[in-house]
Design a protein around this motif. Structure first.
Motif, short mmCIF file in Angstrom:
data_model
loop_
_atom_site.label_atom_id
_atom_site.label_comp_id
_atom_site.label_asym_id
_atom_site.label_seq_id
_atom_site.Cartn_x
_atom_site.Cartn_y
_atom_site.Cartn_z
N PHE B 48 0.85 -1.20 0.00
CA PHE B 48 0.00 0.00 0.00
C PHE B 48 0.88 1.24 0.00
O PHE B 48 1.99 1.21 0.53
N ASP B 50 1.05 5.40 1.29
CA ASP B 50 0.66 6.01 2.57
C ASP B 50 -0.81 6.38 2.63
O ASP B 50 -1.37 6.56 3.70
N GLN B 51 -1.45 6.54 1.47
CA GLN B 51 -2.86 6.93 1.46
C GLN B 51 -3.78 5.75 1.17
O GLN B 51 -4.96 5.92 0.94
N GLY B 52 -3.24 4.53 1.16
CA GLY B 52 -4.09 3.35 1.02
C GLY B 52 -4.29 2.86 -0.40
O GLY B 52 -5.07 1.93 -0.62
N VAL B 135 -13.97 1.93 0.26
CA VAL B 135 -12.77 1.09 0.23
C VAL B 135 -12.25 0.98 -1.21
O VAL B 135 -11.06 1.15 -1.47
N ARG B 139 -8.53 2.19 -2.38
CA ARG B 139 -7.55 1.26 -2.93
C ARG B 139 -7.20 1.63 -4.36
O ARG B 139 -6.13 1.33 -4.86
#
Lengths: 316, 297
Positions: B48, B50-52, B135, B139
């Protein structure tokens, strides 16, 4: 680890010293400083070099203690962070306790005050950006009124920082601490046998290793430093990834049901987390730690996988 | 083969479907795999940023969107090579009730950009409140559209898409197609602050995909919805009515525009620069509308 030549602090007093982090910090600081601790709890097998005083922060004896011990520095982590004893006790110990402690520090010539706050004070909101700095408003009470005392403590300490510039004041807002001894909310949550999560949400969560958090606290005490600082560890991952990495199983629960069950069980004292805490499993609270790193040279060393390994669930 | 967890069952299912799917589908997935592998990213040990953002998630879930891109909207790009490497703001028109335009623009950057990029979207606050959607958005690299998120993406050298018309554009009426609604000026201040080049993008097609006859904003507020559009098919046919028409998309990328100045300048000075970006997008409209023979071709 810092050498004693860096330190201008000879004697340090730690409140809430019997907590897991307090003990580790006391032991660490006792290598280079004269350490005394305050707590109402008993410390089994206490350390020979650390004087433990069992007094209540809100009582007269605490002021007497500051008068007689005359510490150069005070590390304030004597907070009630669980909800078992009710709102009133929690608020009184945390807010009035902090206010009185800060007043005593002025009166008895303390030169350095370190207040242990938390990243939770910013609050978990859908609009939170990543990399929030220390100037972001501390709004947790908006959705999580149960920790408004913690927000008030942070605000009190930050105001004290400006009112008493003759005293070096450091307010630390560390992210979720992970480690075998850590009892932080996130740490004990992840140690649950089955970890409930909010279905359809997977926020990025920041972690800091136990050893890094101790380093940061030691730096805050020993180095000349003033200000409000986020303390960020080696990384961040979505919560489900963390749960998987520690070998636990996530139980996703539909959000409204999770909140309702949480509210009921909390009211019945069968569950430790109020419903406001559920938002931290929905929305990210991701901070920038660059202000602290630039001011002190602090660099986190414990990697995410090392943190997760340290609290790994036994293999099923 | 032993299947002891839901994840491995899913993996096996994926393999079975993969083996059964026709070769053209496998080729498309192969192309996605190859492109995602070349996206410049900074990932941690768990895959990932840092922001997902998770490129692996993009790789595994891109196929339906790529199918829309190739076979439903039959997207054609013009001058995509004008998008520079490193930090860049793609500024485009927004229309069509549902953000297929954002989806197609980011797909274009991934499938046809050089190097392939995962363009970062800036979403409305309420997107983070939607289960599953939030989500998938995260992602896939979409963040809540705050100035801080946008600035840190640009400083990290990312490609950020913005639609300064916002919901005003998304819910515009059919009679207003290819008319730009009022532009927010936040993107220009951020471009100045971070010294980022702007590539204007004119999206042809999205403005006809879901003709808006009216926007029942009063009723929308009552239900706490951001908008309630009335189209020939929605809400008449229910959720099915949200399906867009199979219009052909044309994405015209303009010359990169570099602006100099101070982010704290007066509104009037900022507006003047915003208008230059608008004019560039309108130029693309003119060319694009003249070049196409109908909305489906």
């Amino acid at each position: 680890m810092l050498t004693s030549s860096d330190a201008n602090v000879g004697k340090v007093l730690i409140t809430g010293v019997v907590g897991p982090l307090g003990r580790l910090l006391a032991e660490r600081l006792s290598l280079t400083m004269d350490v005394c601790g305050v707590d109402t709890r008993r410390w089994k097998g206490s350390h020979p070099d650390i004087r433990l005083h069992r007094v209540d922060l809100r009582k007269r004896q605490f002021e007497d203690l500051l008068r007689t011990e005359r510490p150069d520095a005070v590390v304030h982590m004597g907070f009630v962070r669980h909800f078992d004893r009710g709102d009133r006790v929690r608020h009184d110990v945390n807010v009035r306790g902090t206010k009185q402690l800060l007043d005593h520090c002025v009166k008895y010539g303390v030169r350095k005050v370190v207040v242990f706050s938390s990243s939770a004070v910013y609050g978990a909101f859908p609009e939170n950006p990543y990399g929030m700095d220390e100037d972001c408003p501390i709004s947790a009470s908006r959705s999580y009124p149960e920790i408004r005392d913690q927000v008030e403590v942070d605000a009190l300490a930050s105001a004290f920082l400006w009112q008493h510039q003759e005293i070096e004041t450091v307010v630390l807002r560390p992210v979720n601490a992970l480690g075998p001894e850590m009892g932080s909310m996130m740490s004990s949550y992840l140690k649950l046998p089955g970890v409930p999560t909010v279905m359809g949400f997977d926020p990025v969560v920041q972690f800091i290793g136990q050893a890094d958090l101790l380093d940061a606290l030691e730096i805050a005490v020993a180095q000349p430093l003033s200000g409000v600082f986020n303390v960020v560890g080696a990384g961040q991952v979505p919560i489900h990834t963390a749960i998987q990495a520690i070998g636990a199983r996530a139980w996703p629960i539909p959000g409204p049901l999770f909140n309702a069950v949480c509210r009921q069980l909390f009211a019945l004292k069968l569950w430790h987390y109020p419903s406001g805490a559920v938002d931290y499993l929905r929305y990210p609270v991701c901070l920038s730690g660059s202000r602290f790193e630039e001011a002190t040279g602090f660099r986190p060393k414990v990697s995410l996988s090392e943190m997760f390994d340290s609290i790994r669930h036994p293999a099923r | 083969m032993m299947a002891d967890s839901p994840e491995s069952v899913l993996a096996i299912a994926r393999e079975v479907v993969g083996a059964m799917s026709p070769s053209w589908l496998q080729r498309l997935q192969g192309r996605i795999d190859e492109r995602v592998a070349r996206v410049p990213t900074r990932l941690n040990e768990y895959g990932f940023d840092d922001q997902g953002l998770a490129p692996d998630f993009v790789r595994q879930n891109m196929l339906p969107i790529a199918l829309l891109y190739e076979y439903y909207f039959r997207v054609r790009t013009v001058n995509i090579e004008r998008v520079p490497r490193g930090r860049v703001l793609l500024v485009a028109n927004h229309a069509g009730q549902l953000p297929f335009d954002a989806m197609m623009l980011s797909s274009a950057m991934l499938l046809e950009g050089e190097p392939p990029r995962i363009a970062r979207g800036m979403a409305e606050y309420w997107v983070s409140e939607l289960p599953f959607v939030s989500v998938a958005a995260g992602r896939g690299g979409t963040l809540v559209g705050t100035p801080l998120n946008c600035a840190s993406m640009l400083e990290a050298g990312e490609c950020v898409m913005v639609f300064p018309e916002g919901v005003r554009g998304m819910n515009k009426l059919y009679e207003d197609r290819y008319k730009l609604m009022r532009f927010g000026s936040g993107f220009m201040r951020l471009a100045l602050e971070t010294n980022t080049p702007i590539v204007p993008v004119s999206i042809i097609g999205s403005e006809e995909q879901q003709p808006g006859l009216a926007n029942l904003s009063g009723l929308a507020r009552l239900f706490g919805m951001p908008a309630l559009p009335l189209t020939p098919t929605f809400p008449l046919l229910g959720p099915l009515g949200l399906l867009p028409l199979p219009v052909k998309y044309h994405l015209y990328f303009g010359e990169p525009l570099s602006f100099e100045g101070d982010a704290s300048e007066d509104d009037a000075d900022i507006e003047e620069r915003v208008d230059r970006v608008r004019a560039a997008i309108e130029e693309g409209f003119e060319r694009g509308l003249a070049e196409r023979s109908g909305i489906f071709s």
